[in-house]
Structures are given as structure tokens and as C-alpha cells.
Design a protein around this motif. Structure first.
Motif, PDB file in Angstrom:
ATOM      1  N   TRP A  11     -25.442  -8.181  -0.988  1.00 12.11           N
ATOM      2  CA  TRP A  11     -25.491  -8.313  -2.447  1.00 12.11           C
ATOM      3  C   TRP A  11     -25.617  -9.784  -2.859  1.00 12.11           C
ATOM      4  CZ3 TRP A  11     -20.845  -4.541  -2.629  1.00 12.11           C
ATOM      5  CH2 TRP A  11     -21.304  -3.209  -2.631  1.00 12.11           C
ATOM      6  N   ASN A  12     -26.029 -10.613  -1.890  1.00  9.70           N
ATOM      7  CA  ASN A  12     -26.343 -12.038  -2.111  1.00  9.70           C
ATOM      8  C   ASN A  12     -25.132 -12.929  -2.358  1.00  9.70           C
ATOM      9  OD1 ASN A  12     -29.187 -11.610  -1.850  1.00  9.70           O
ATOM     10  ND2 ASN A  12     -29.241 -10.891  -3.952  1.00  9.70           N
ATOM     11  N   TRP A  13     -23.939 -12.446  -2.036  1.00 10.76           N
ATOM     12  CA  TRP A  13     -22.764 -13.304  -2.143  1.00 10.76           C
ATOM     13  C   TRP A  13     -22.695 -14.251  -0.947  1.00 10.76           C
ATOM     14  CZ3 TRP A  13     -19.851 -13.589  -6.408  1.00 10.76           C
ATOM     15  CH2 TRP A  13     -19.876 -12.511  -7.311  1.00 10.76           C
ATOM     16  N   PHE A  14     -22.391 -15.522  -1.228  1.00  9.98           N
ATOM     17  CA  PHE A  14     -22.105 -16.552  -0.224  1.00  9.98           C
ATOM     18  C   PHE A  14     -23.309 -16.874   0.664  1.00  9.98           C
ATOM     19  CE2 PHE A  14     -17.908 -14.065  -0.397  1.00  9.98           C
ATOM     20  CZ  PHE A  14     -17.528 -14.678  -1.584  1.00  9.98           C
ATOM     21  N   ARG A  15     -24.486 -16.613   0.160  1.00 10.75           N
ATOM     22  CA  ARG A  15     -25.709 -17.032   0.826  1.00 10.75           C
ATOM     23  C   ARG A  15     -26.239 -18.290   0.134  1.00 10.75           C
ATOM     24  NH1 ARG A  15     -28.708 -13.246   3.777  1.00 10.75           N
ATOM     25  NH2 ARG A  15     -30.648 -13.812   2.726  1.00 10.75           N
ATOM     26  N   HIS A  59     -37.020   8.043   2.600  1.00  5.53           N
ATOM     27  CA  HIS A  59     -37.229   7.180   3.764  1.00  5.53           C
ATOM     28  C   HIS A  59     -36.763   5.756   3.467  1.00  5.53           C
ATOM     29  CE1 HIS A  59     -38.999   5.569   7.393  1.00  5.53           C
ATOM     30  NE2 HIS A  59     -39.606   4.632   6.665  1.00  5.53           N
ATOM     31  N   GLY A  60     -35.945   5.228   4.358  1.00 10.40           N
ATOM     32  CA  GLY A  60     -35.491   3.858   4.198  1.00 10.40           C
ATOM     33  C   GLY A  60     -34.409   3.671   3.153  1.00 10.40           C
ATOM     34  N   TRP A  61     -33.763   4.765   2.724  1.00 10.77           N
ATOM     35  CA  TRP A  61     -32.720   4.619   1.710  1.00 10.77           C
ATOM     36  C   TRP A  61     -31.643   3.675   2.202  1.00 10.77           C
ATOM     37  CZ3 TRP A  61     -27.424   6.016   1.450  1.00 10.77           C
ATOM     38  CH2 TRP A  61     -26.872   5.942   0.162  1.00 10.77           C
ATOM     39  N   ASP A  62     -31.216   2.757   1.338  1.00 12.66           N
ATOM     40  CA  ASP A  62     -30.285   1.693   1.684  1.00 12.66           C
ATOM     41  C   ASP A  62     -29.049   1.822   0.799  1.00 12.66           C
ATOM     42  OD1 ASP A  62     -28.886  -0.685   2.071  1.00 12.66           O
ATOM     43  OD2 ASP A  62     -30.636  -1.980   1.892  1.00 12.66           O
ATOM     44  N   ALA A  63     -27.887   2.022   1.418  1.00 13.38           N
ATOM     45  CA  ALA A  63     -26.653   2.186   0.645  1.00 13.38           C
ATOM     46  C   ALA A  63     -26.364   0.959  -0.212  1.00 13.38           C
ATOM     47  CB  ALA A  63     -25.480   2.452   1.587  1.00 13.38           C
ATOM     48  N   TYR A  64     -26.651  -0.212   0.319  1.00 15.01           N
ATOM     49  CA  TYR A  64     -26.374  -1.439  -0.437  1.00 15.01           C
ATOM     50  C   TYR A  64     -27.345  -1.627  -1.605  1.00 15.01           C
ATOM     51  CZ  TYR A  64     -22.885  -3.035   2.913  1.00 15.01           C
ATOM     52  OH  TYR A  64     -21.755  -3.160   3.681  1.00 15.01           O
ATOM     53  N   ALA A  65     -28.503  -1.004  -1.536  1.00 12.65           N
ATOM     54  CA  ALA A  65     -29.485  -1.133  -2.614  1.00 12.65           C
ATOM     55  C   ALA A  65     -29.381  -0.021  -3.650  1.00 12.65           C
ATOM     56  CB  ALA A  65     -30.902  -1.154  -2.030  1.00 12.65           C
ATOM     57  N   GLU A  66     -28.526   0.974  -3.408  1.00 13.19           N
ATOM     58  CA  GLU A  66     -28.391   2.101  -4.334  1.00 13.19           C
ATOM     59  C   GLU A  66     -27.792   1.614  -5.667  1.00 13.19           C
ATOM     60  OE1 GLU A  66     -28.469   5.111  -6.437  1.00 13.19           O
ATOM     61  OE2 GLU A  66     -29.193   5.494  -4.386  1.00 13.19           O
ATOM     62  N   PRO A  67     -28.519   1.826  -6.775  1.00 13.52           N
ATOM     63  CA  PRO A  67     -28.003   1.358  -8.067  1.00 13.52           C
ATOM     64  C   PRO A  67     -26.997   2.300  -8.713  1.00 13.52           C
ATOM     65  CG  PRO A  67     -30.185   2.288  -8.354  1.00 13.52           C
ATOM     66  CD  PRO A  67     -29.909   2.313  -6.880  1.00 13.52           C
ATOM     67  N   ASP A  68     -26.991   3.570  -8.308  1.00  9.75           N
ATOM     68  CA  ASP A  68     -26.142   4.583  -8.924  1.00  9.75           C
ATOM     69  C   ASP A  68     -24.835   4.676  -8.153  1.00  9.75           C
ATOM     70  OD1 ASP A  68     -24.888   6.913  -9.820  1.00  9.75           O
ATOM     71  OD2 ASP A  68     -26.788   7.945 -10.177  1.00  9.75           O
ATOM     72  N   ALA A  69     -23.776   4.101  -8.714  1.00  6.02           N
ATOM     73  CA  ALA A  69     -22.491   4.071  -8.012  1.00  6.02           C
ATOM     74  C   ALA A  69     -21.953   5.470  -7.757  1.00  6.02           C
ATOM     75  CB  ALA A  69     -21.489   3.260  -8.816  1.00  6.02           C
ATOM     76  N   HIS A  83     -18.614  -1.737  -8.433  1.00  5.63           N
ATOM     77  CA  HIS A  83     -19.979  -1.678  -7.902  1.00  5.63           C
ATOM     78  C   HIS A  83     -20.951  -2.354  -8.852  1.00  5.63           C
ATOM     79  CE1 HIS A  83     -23.899   0.368  -7.118  1.00  5.63           C
ATOM     80  NE2 HIS A  83     -23.546   0.166  -5.868  1.00  5.63           N
ATOM     81  N   ASN A  84     -20.810  -2.092 -10.124  1.00  9.18           N
ATOM     82  CA  ASN A  84     -21.696  -2.692 -11.117  1.00  9.18           C
ATOM     83  C   ASN A  84     -21.644  -4.211 -11.050  1.00  9.18           C
ATOM     84  OD1 ASN A  84     -23.325  -2.991 -13.536  1.00  9.18           O
ATOM     85  ND2 ASN A  84     -21.421  -3.421 -14.608  1.00  9.18           N
ATOM     86  N   TRP A  85     -20.446  -4.776 -10.922  1.00  5.50           N
ATOM     87  CA  TRP A  85     -20.305  -6.233 -10.926  1.00  5.50           C
ATOM     88  C   TRP A  85     -20.669  -6.860  -9.585  1.00  5.50           C
ATOM     89  CZ3 TRP A  85     -19.914  -9.356 -14.958  1.00  5.50           C
ATOM     90  CH2 TRP A  85     -19.571  -8.787 -16.189  1.00  5.50           C
ATOM     91  N   LEU A  86     -20.275  -6.236  -8.487  1.00  4.79           N
ATOM     92  CA  LEU A  86     -20.575  -6.845  -7.194  1.00  4.79           C
ATOM     93  C   LEU A  86     -22.039  -6.682  -6.814  1.00  4.79           C
ATOM     94  CD1 LEU A  86     -17.470  -6.133  -4.939  1.00  4.79           C
ATOM     95  CD2 LEU A  86     -17.915  -8.003  -6.539  1.00  4.79           C
ATOM     96  N   ARG A  87     -22.636  -5.550  -7.188  1.00  6.44           N
ATOM     97  CA  ARG A  87     -24.033  -5.351  -6.823  1.00  6.44           C
ATOM     98  C   ARG A  87     -24.969  -6.277  -7.606  1.00  6.44           C
ATOM     99  NH1 ARG A  87     -28.379  -2.612  -8.441  1.00  6.44           N
ATOM    100  NH2 ARG A  87     -29.889  -2.098  -6.801  1.00  6.44           N
ATOM    101  N   ARG A  88     -24.543  -6.733  -8.791  1.00  7.52           N
ATOM    102  CA  ARG A  88     -25.346  -7.728  -9.502  1.00  7.52           C
ATOM    103  C   ARG A  88     -25.536  -8.973  -8.655  1.00  7.52           C
ATOM    104  NH1 ARG A  88     -23.018  -8.221 -15.662  1.00  7.52           N
ATOM    105  NH2 ARG A  88     -22.646  -5.998 -16.075  1.00  7.52           N
TER     106      ARG A  88
END
Length: 322
Positions: free
Chosen positions: A99-103, A259-269, A312-317
Motif C-alpha cells: 500500500w506504498n507505506w515506507f517506500r 485472473h490475477g486478483w490481488d487482495a492488497y489491490a481490492e478496493p471493497d473492504a 482499510h479505507n485509510w491504509l489502502r490510500r
């Protein structure tokens, strides 16, 4: 956590690998999210088995550079406990990097870690102003189990500690935003409540009778700060269990037929949490067949689901707050 391709041959690599099956040294590049068969390796590679690359030869990797205070290695077992603790930290830091934290693209401060060994006096874990204090002694399975039983906790691991304490740090980062605190207080309550008094009340009186309908754990009921940290750590548990399940090649009717579904990319918590809950119910059942404890021994109430979706809403941003 993903399963990675071998850069020098057939087969796969797991996140903690230092060498391939053929003995070729490799290191993990957290920016590329891939293993590389070449230096520069982290300066802690030979010290505590860190398997990440470094910016330059002789320097620390991104994760080890976050440790400002290492444990006193004269204390028995401190070295092995520190190695296990840093491995747990790398796992969680890489999870949050999804989720792009600490990169490098994260404009905010990374966490600073104080890794402390325990002598005769226990080390309290916690977070203050971006500094995360961790007792490396809890890497010892006997000590950790003893404290788990004493505190009547269903789950206690070093990865769990890392997720919980880093969650406090993430709250601190988010609290610097103008639009976060009001929303947080509406969902979790007012964090300005006296924290030491709240913890004392919790340990003296225990959780409220209806805590299962309102919180994920008894500790979450002690104070809004702990409710946030417990909820955020559970979001990371559930997301990473789902991601690890998929990348290990396992399947389930609960998973989306995408195909290729990514749990970290899922927008629907709500969708993500329902998928994760279905998966852990199955894995819990498998664990019971071997007489083992449930992988995820928690029940998700409606209130807990709403809090998980909020986090999820805040961290996934991500760190940029998009």
C-alpha cells in the motif's frame, strides 16, 4: 505474502530465503518485489541473516536502517531473538509496502525501531512519536507462550506484535492529516481519554460484558488507541492470509473468479474481509485435524467489520493519502 521466482533457475523462493535450492546466494529487493542474485547485500546478512539488498556495499537495507537501537548482545539469546524479530519486521514492512507505506515514494517519516533484549526486567512494547519499541525476547517461543497464557490471549506472535505497534505509528502519521481525526473519533471514540487510567481500569476490571459485539479483542476495548491498533493489525492479518493463500497455489470457491486478483489491490473492504473470513474458517478446520490451535481464533462482529473497513479505507490510500 507472495511466492517469488528464482532468478537463476527453476523453482520458487520464499520471502526469507538467503540462497536458492542450488545454493546460489540471493537477496530480496523490496522496491522491485523480486529476488536478485547479486550484491550489494545488507550489512546484517552475516550478523542476523537479513536477506534484503542494500543501497551500497557495507550499508544496511531499508528495513535494518530503521533500527536505531539494537539489543544488548551480552544478554543470553539476544542475537537469535533479534534475528527472528528483524525477520518479522521485514515481513510486515513489506506487507505495508503493498500500500506504498515506507517506500521511497512515501513522503512521510518511516518508523524508528528500538529493539531491546530483556534481562531481569521485562521490556514494555509500545510507540511514541514515530519510535516503536520491541522486546526481542518475545521471539522466544516459551516466553511468548507463557505471557500469552498469563494474559489469556488467543494469539501472540512476533509478526502480530509488529503489526500492532506499527499500527500505532501509522495512526500517528495519519493524525497529522486534517481530515482523519474527526472521522477516527466518530468510529473509535476520543483518543484523548486518559490512556494510563484506561489501561489500569482494563487490567483491574476486565473488558465490558458486550466486548465481543463491539471489539475484536478484549485489549481493543481498553482505549481507542488500542482499538485502532488491534483493528489495523487484524486487517493486515486477514489481507496477508488471503494473499498468501492465493500465491501458494491454493483455491477456494470464496475467491473471486478473476485472473490475477490481488487482495492488497481490492478496493471493497467488505468483499475482502468476507473472502478472508471464509478462507480462515477452512484453514482453522484443517488445523484442528492436527490438534493445532486455530490459525485465526477470532469472530468478526458487525461493529468489527465496520472498523476494519474504516482502517482499510485509510491504509489502502497509502502513504500519499490518495
Amino acid at each position: 505474502m507472495r511466492v517469488f521466482s528464482n532468478p537463476v533457475g527453476a523453482g520458487s523462493l520464499w520471502f526469507d530465503n538467503l540462497v536458492t535450492a542450488n545454493g546460489v546466494p540471493v537477496a530480496y529487493d523490496p522496491q522491485a518485489r523480486a529476488f536478485l542474485p547479486m550484491p550489494p547485500f545488507c550489512a546484517n546478512r552475516e550478523v542476523i541473516g537479513c536477506n534484503w539488498i542494500a543501497p551500497k556495499q557495507g550499508e544496511f537495507c531499508r528495513a535494518c536502517a530503521m533500527t536505531a537501537l539494537a539489543p544488548d548482545l551480552s544478554i543470553p539469546n539476544a542475537m537469535s531473538n533479534w534475528a527472528q524479530t528483524e525477520a518479522a519486521k521485514r515481513w510486515v514492512i513489506d506487507n505495508l509496502g503493498r500500500w506504498n507505506w515506507f517506500r521511497p515514494e512515501d513522503p512521510g517519516a518511516p518508523p524508528v525501531f528500538h529493539m531491546l533484549a530483556e534481562g531481569e526486567i521485562p521490556v514494555p512494547m509500545g510507540h511514541v512519536g514515530g519510535v516503536v519499541t520491541i522486546s526481542v525476547a518475545e521471539a522466544d517461543a516459551v516466553l511468548r507462550t507463557t505471557r500469552k497464557e498469563a494474559l489469556d490471549e488467543p494469539y501472540r506472535t512476533m509478526i502480530g506484535h509488529m503489526r500492532h505497534e506499527i499500527a500505532h505509528m501509522l495512526w500517528w502519521r495519519l493524525s497529522l492529516r486534517d481530515d482523519f481525526l474527526d472521522a477516527f473519533r466518530e468510529m473509535f471514540g476520543d483518543e484523548r481519554e486518559d490512556y494510563p487510567a484506561a489501561l489500569q481500569r482494563h487490567y483491574e476490571n476486565g473488558p465490558p460484558a458486550d466486548w465481543r459485539q463491539r471489539f475484536l479483542s478484549t485489549y481493543a476495548s481498553s482505549h481507542p488507541h488500542e482499538d485502532w491498533a488491534e483493528t489495523a493489525s487484524h486487517l493486515l492479518h486477514l489481507t496477508d492470509i488471503t494473499d498468501s493463500f492465493i500465491t501458494s497455489g491454493m483455491t477456494s470457491p470464496a475467491l473471486p473468479n478473476i485472473h490475477g486478483w490481488d487482495a492488497y489491490a481490492e478496493p471493497d473492504a467488505e468483499r475482502l474481509i468476507h473472502i478472508a473470513a471464509s478462507l480462515v474458517a477452512g484453514v482453522n478446520h484443517v488445523n484442528r485435524s492436527m490438534g493445532l490451535s486455530d490459525l485465526y481464533p477470532f469472530v468478526l462482529s458487525d461493529a468489527a467489520m465496520r472498523k476494519l473497513a474504516f482502517v482499510h479505507n485509510w491504509l489502502r490510500r497509502g502513504a500519499q493519502g490518495l
